[in-house]
Design an enzyme around this catalytic site. Structure first.
Site, PDB file in Angstrom:
ATOM      1  N   GLU A   1      -6.025 -11.001  -1.461  1.00 20.86           N
ATOM      2  CA  GLU A   1      -6.889 -10.829  -0.277  1.00 20.86           C
ATOM      3  C   GLU A   1      -8.352 -10.806  -0.710  1.00 20.86           C
ATOM      4  O   GLU A   1      -9.147  -9.978  -0.253  1.00 20.86           O
ATOM      5  CB  GLU A   1      -6.519  -9.524   0.455  1.00 20.86           C
TER       6      GLU A   1
ATOM      7  N   GLU B   1       0.790  -1.242   0.000  1.00 21.73           N
ATOM      8  CA  GLU B   1       0.000   0.000   0.000  1.00 21.73           C
ATOM      9  C   GLU B   1       0.823   1.294   0.000  1.00 21.73           C
ATOM     10  O   GLU B   1       0.576   2.187   0.810  1.00 21.73           O
ATOM     11  CB  GLU B   1      -0.988  -0.008   1.176  1.00 21.73           C
TER      12      GLU B   1
HETATM   13  C1  XIL Z   1      -6.739  -6.644   8.044  1.00 17.70           C
HETATM   14  C2  XIL Z   1      -7.072  -7.840   8.950  1.00 17.70           C
HETATM   15  O1  XIL Z   1      -7.895  -8.717   8.248  1.00 17.70           O
HETATM   16  C3  XIL Z   1      -7.751  -7.361  10.208  1.00 17.70           C
HETATM   17  O2  XIL Z   1      -7.923  -8.441  11.117  1.00 17.70           O
HETATM   18  C4  XIL Z   1      -6.929  -6.261  10.876  1.00 17.70           C
HETATM   19  O3  XIL Z   1      -7.631  -5.747  11.977  1.00 17.70           O
HETATM   20  C5  XIL Z   1      -6.650  -5.142   9.912  1.00 17.70           C
HETATM   21  O4  XIL Z   1      -6.013  -5.668   8.753  1.00 17.70           O
HETATM   22  N1  XIL Z   1      -5.160  -4.891   3.525  1.00 17.70           N
HETATM   23  C6  XIL Z   1      -4.172  -5.686   4.025  1.00 17.70           C
HETATM   24  C7  XIL Z   1      -4.479  -6.600   5.152  1.00 17.70           C
HETATM   25  O5  XIL Z   1      -3.067  -5.731   3.458  1.00 17.70           O
HETATM   26  O6  XIL Z   1      -3.368  -6.840   5.967  1.00 17.70           O
HETATM   27  C8  XIL Z   1      -5.646  -6.100   5.978  1.00 17.70           C
HETATM   28  O7  XIL Z   1      -5.972  -7.090   6.946  1.00 17.70           O
HETATM   29  C9  XIL Z   1      -6.829  -5.798   5.086  1.00 17.70           C
HETATM   30  C10 XIL Z   1      -6.479  -4.720   4.083  1.00 17.70           C
END
Ligand code: XIL
Length: 371
Positions: free
Chosen positions: A260, A155
């Protein structure tokens, strides 16, 4: 004549029932169905890494052949103080993947969120350079040869494609991107290195991502892939936008991973305008419409959406290394608490009782008709 018909019917019934029995005995799973296409991954919570729930554990082992740690490898957990690393959970995560012969992805080395508080305090370039060297080298070397790919930077981009003014950028400028990839490659020359982001399938951010990849390469960094997080919605992004991104990134010689994947079915709070208290109250109920159950009509929409996405993934399987869901089942999804706490969302292929949803069937069906 009548008797012959009767025997024919009986024979047909016997054949049909034996087919069904065979189907039931054959263990069908996502990972087996897509084994010649790409890895099928999931994100594991701390409890899942520790195999706390037997049913969840057997579902994970049955359906998935790639894992990412949902949280425990983020810097606030792995490197909580300047001179302190805590590898206990990460060790368990790696051991879990090795035991089950899974593809192991590391998430994530350099990210402005879920950052240990001491890191956010770093003010000058020398201190930041030292931090990056120590952080990346220590972690990547520790798991050298045991982790298959890393999100080196997560990011770094704004929505318009410019670079985010993170603590890394503010102290080192854009050079931090090149440095991060160089340090990771030096610590483990064989591991695949990814840049990961959300919305990087959208044209402006995609262009920024392409520029970023070119910068890393021009600066002598090794980058093997791009991760598209794929936190998507029922209506967007369009299949065309996703396809253009797969083609654009792969034209740079990179692997494309969907890292994701989940699809929210709930209303987007940012559509809300105004500040009327009553409207707010109404708005809250409206924001969590499926507390009891997902209506069939939406279940079908979700199934169709997943089917068109996976159809596209199959079309470009030669360019895609991995498709990872952000969680095993709906009950675990971060989307129950983000961007509004305490909602009931249905973004994955398994419901909170661990049962496959229509979306699971629709994804699996693509393989039945294809082969
Ligand atoms: C999220 C997790 O799923 C949550 O449990 C945590 O509270 C916050 O982060 N982008 C990413 C992930 O790269 O690491 C994030 O995961 C979601 C958005």
């Amino acid at each position: 004549m009548r008797l012959t018909n009767y025997y024919l019917l009986l024979l047909t019934l016997i054949i049909l029932s034996s087919c069904n029995a065979q189907k039931e005995n054959n263990v069908v799973s996502l990972k087996d169905s897509f084994k010649n296409d790409f890895c099928i991954g999931t994100a594991l919570s701390a409890n899942q890494i520790e195999e706390k729930n037997e049913k969840e554990d057997s579902l994970i082992k049955k359906e998935f052949n790639a894992i990412t740690a949902e949280n425990i490898m983020k810097s606030m957990f792995l490197h909580p103080a300047k001179d302190k690393y805590d590898f206990a959970m990460a060790d368990k995560f790696i051991a879990y993947g090795e035991k089950n012969k899974m593809f192991i992805h590391g998430h994530t080395l350099i990210w402005h969120s879920q950052l240990a508080s001491w890191m956010a305090e770093i003010k000058d370039s020398i201190e930041m350079k030292n931090f990056m060297k120590d952080h990346i080298t220590t972690i990547v070397s520790k798991y050298k040869g045991r982790i298959d790919s890393w999100d080196v930077v997560n990011e770094a981009l704004n929505e318009d494609g410019t670079l985010r003014k993170s603590v890394f950028f503010n102290t080192l400028g854009e050079q931090y991107l090149v440095d991060a990839f160089k340090l990771a490659a030096a610590a483990d020359p064989k591991v695949d290195l990814y840049y990961n982001d959300y919305n990087n399938e959208e044209p402006a951010k995609r262009q920024g991502n392409i520029n970023l990849i070119k910068k890393i390469k021009a600066g002598g960094g090794k980058i093997d892939g791009v991760g598209i997080q794929a936190h998507w919605r029922l209506e967007s992004p369009s299949i065309e936008t996703i396809e253009e991104s797969i083609l654009a990134y792969s034209a740079l010689g990179l692997k494309v991973a969907f890292t994701e994947l989940d699809i929210t079915v709930l209303p987007n709070p940012w559509d809300l305008k105004g500040a009327d208290v009553n409207q707010n109250f109404e708005g809250n109920a409206k924001m969590n419409p499926y507390q009891e159950k997902l209506p069939d009509s939406v279940q079908v929409k979700l199934a169709n959406r997943y089917a068109s996405i996976f159809k596209l993934f199959l079309k470009h399987k030669d360019k895609i290394s991995r498709v990872t869901f952000w969680g095993v089942h709906d009950g675990q999804s971060w989307l129950n608490d983000w961007p509004i706490k305490g909602r009931t969302n249905y973004p994955l292929l398994f419901n909170s009782n661990l049962k496959p949803k229509k979306a699971y069937q629709s994804v699996m069906k693509l393989k039945e008709t294809n082969e």
